[in-house]
Design a protein around this motif. Sequence first.
Motif, PDB file in Angstrom:
ATOM      1  N   ALA A   1       0.825  -1.203   0.000  1.00 32.21           N
ATOM      2  CA  ALA A   1       0.000   0.000   0.000  1.00 32.21           C
ATOM      3  C   ALA A   1       0.862   1.257   0.000  1.00 32.21           C
ATOM      4  CB  ALA A   1      -0.936  -0.002   1.212  1.00 32.21           C
ATOM      5  N   ALA A   2       2.011   1.200   0.683  1.00 37.93           N
ATOM      6  CA  ALA A   2       2.914   2.358   0.700  1.00 37.93           C
ATOM      7  C   ALA A   2       3.438   2.654  -0.700  1.00 37.93           C
ATOM      8  CB  ALA A   2       4.073   2.104   1.664  1.00 37.93           C
ATOM      9  N   CYS A   3       3.776   1.606  -1.444  1.00 36.00           N
ATOM     10  CA  CYS A   3       4.261   1.810  -2.812  1.00 36.00           C
ATOM     11  C   CYS A   3       3.132   2.234  -3.738  1.00 36.00           C
ATOM     12  CB  CYS A   3       4.943   0.552  -3.320  1.00 36.00           C
ATOM     13  SG  CYS A   3       6.497   0.210  -2.489  1.00 36.00           S
ATOM     14  N   ASP A   4       1.930   1.674  -3.532  1.00 31.33           N
ATOM     15  CA  ASP A   4       0.777   2.148  -4.295  1.00 31.33           C
ATOM     16  C   ASP A   4       0.598   3.647  -4.087  1.00 31.33           C
ATOM     17  OD1 ASP A   4       0.261  -0.495  -5.043  1.00 31.33           O
ATOM     18  OD2 ASP A   4      -1.294  -0.780  -3.508  1.00 31.33           O
ATOM     19  N   ALA A   5       0.689   4.078  -2.831  1.00 29.07           N
ATOM     20  CA  ALA A   5       0.503   5.491  -2.522  1.00 29.07           C
ATOM     21  C   ALA A   5       1.581   6.345  -3.168  1.00 29.07           C
ATOM     22  CB  ALA A   5       0.500   5.691  -1.003  1.00 29.07           C
ATOM     23  N   ALA A   6       2.825   5.858  -3.196  1.00 30.53           N
ATOM     24  CA  ALA A   6       3.908   6.619  -3.816  1.00 30.53           C
ATOM     25  C   ALA A   6       3.669   6.796  -5.308  1.00 30.53           C
ATOM     26  CB  ALA A   6       5.245   5.929  -3.565  1.00 30.53           C
ATOM     27  N   VAL A   7       3.247   5.728  -5.974  1.00 31.09           N
ATOM     28  CA  VAL A   7       2.968   5.797  -7.414  1.00 31.09           C
ATOM     29  C   VAL A   7       1.812   6.763  -7.688  1.00 31.09           C
ATOM     30  CG1 VAL A   7       2.032   4.449  -9.339  1.00 31.09           C
ATOM     31  CG2 VAL A   7       3.916   3.537  -7.987  1.00 31.09           C
ATOM     32  N   LEU A   8       0.760   6.666  -6.895  1.00 35.28           N
ATOM     33  CA  LEU A   8      -0.405   7.524  -7.110  1.00 35.28           C
ATOM     34  C   LEU A   8      -0.115   8.969  -6.730  1.00 35.28           C
ATOM     35  CD1 LEU A   8      -3.259   5.151  -5.884  1.00 35.28           C
ATOM     36  CD2 LEU A   8      -2.543   5.654  -8.233  1.00 35.28           C
ATOM     37  N   LEU A   9       0.740   9.175  -5.732  1.00 31.45           N
ATOM     38  CA  LEU A   9       1.082  10.542  -5.345  1.00 31.45           C
ATOM     39  C   LEU A   9       1.831  11.255  -6.469  1.00 31.45           C
ATOM     40  CD1 LEU A   9       1.118  12.773  -3.231  1.00 31.45           C
ATOM     41  CD2 LEU A   9       3.218  11.765  -2.301  1.00 31.45           C
ATOM     42  N   LYS A  10       2.694  10.537  -7.176  1.00 31.03           N
ATOM     43  CA  LYS A  10       3.378  11.153  -8.318  1.00 31.03           C
ATOM     44  C   LYS A  10       2.363  11.650  -9.344  1.00 31.03           C
ATOM     45  CE  LYS A  10       7.883   8.818  -8.320  1.00 31.03           C
ATOM     46  NZ  LYS A  10       8.849   8.038  -9.143  1.00 31.03           N
TER      47      LYS A  10
END
Length: 458
Positions: free
Chosen positions: A227-236
């Motif tokens: 979920a942390a990596c999902d959030a990083a991708v979506l935040l970009k």
Amino acid sequence: MSPHVASEARDFLAQHPEIDAIDLLISDLNGVLRGKRVSPENLEKAYTQGINLPASVYALDILGNTIEETGLGLDSGDADRVCRPLPGTLMPTPWRRQGRQAQLLMHMQEPDGSGFFAEPRQLLGRQLERLTARGLTPVVAVEMEFYLVDRQRDASGTIQPPCSPATGERASQSQLYSVSELDEYADFLGEVQSAADIQGLPLDTMLKECAPGQFEITLKHGADVLAACDAAVLLKRLIKGVAQNHGFEATFMAKPYGLEAGNGTHVHISLLNEDGDNVFAATDGDPLGTPDLHHAAAGLLTLMPASVALFAPNLNSFRRFQPGLYVPMAPTWGFDNRSVAVRIPSGPNAARRLEHRVAGADANPYLLLAALLAGIDYGLSRELTPPQPITGNAYAQVEPSLTNSWCQALDLLEASEPLRAALGDDFLTVFLANRRAERDLAMQHVSRLETDWYLRQV
């Protein structure tokens, strides 16, 4: 897909009747989001039946060209795979068309329903399983740096810092940690925060970084690495979209300006045991932590030279590795020391953790975390001992040894038995072929600097 999960689509559309399009997104090898746009009428079908995308999505280079050497293109008939939704990632995109669009992350499956071997997200899932088998749960926080760039190029056609929305003056100073600069860009940053709140992305802090137009945003720590990596991708995606609304471009390019600081991705990692205790926190309060922390740090340092190709995935990535700009250039570690590659931050003993400071902001978050967890697992399983921690300026004490050569970085990754065991032969075949083909293409282009320096002189 169960009816309960499919109901996520119905409930979402009932709560958001204004939505008239949904982007179904896959994150490729470069972390670029690709996929399809569907109408609300087709959203539930995407949950119950999935959507088809070619496996060659994971053969695409940064230009969107299929790299046939990966074996995922015509050699395999450019066959489709089914992509299915990741529950919990259906969310509005409030910066798009007055909030009338939404997005949903998907993951690709093999015909037997398992994760597609070349998908970075499933690769990270495999590394998590290794630590879970040891009774350990990683807790991570991701920090990402980015630049705002004026959409108008300068007289020579190159990028330039933005003009302040408050004063109209073009940014020209570092102004690290400047609160007044946060105030000047308050409308942009405020919309980023508001959109992240709507999407449920766990933003923690925002700060002005050390170059004109450069900022950093930190995501809150959590025990769900995927979920942390999902959030990083979506935040970009969010930051780029909001920047466009404010007349800027946002870039996570590792080194947009040759003489300014690069954009990095820093990752904080601790490990919880089955009782929920941080295994890096020493009972005597030792700031350098426990033997487990030392083993984990040693694993990261040992595999670091071979991991550079994952931390620095493209041509521009290696321009960031220059002295004097807070980019580690050797496998070093130390307590509360920003000149080392693996920093042990100060703070409460219960929050003792590692901070990995090598990767660029252009790194694929899933591959970055997969490499870091593989390094930690490697150190723990072999009870490795790290070198002496560095006190003072690591740049002045340790000669650079991490490669700044794209070609050599790929060779080191290919030759690493521990990373091959962790990432898999099949994945490495695809990744290395993809990156080498992009490098070959880059080598066909001659820069302006080369003609300026050499055209008349040699």
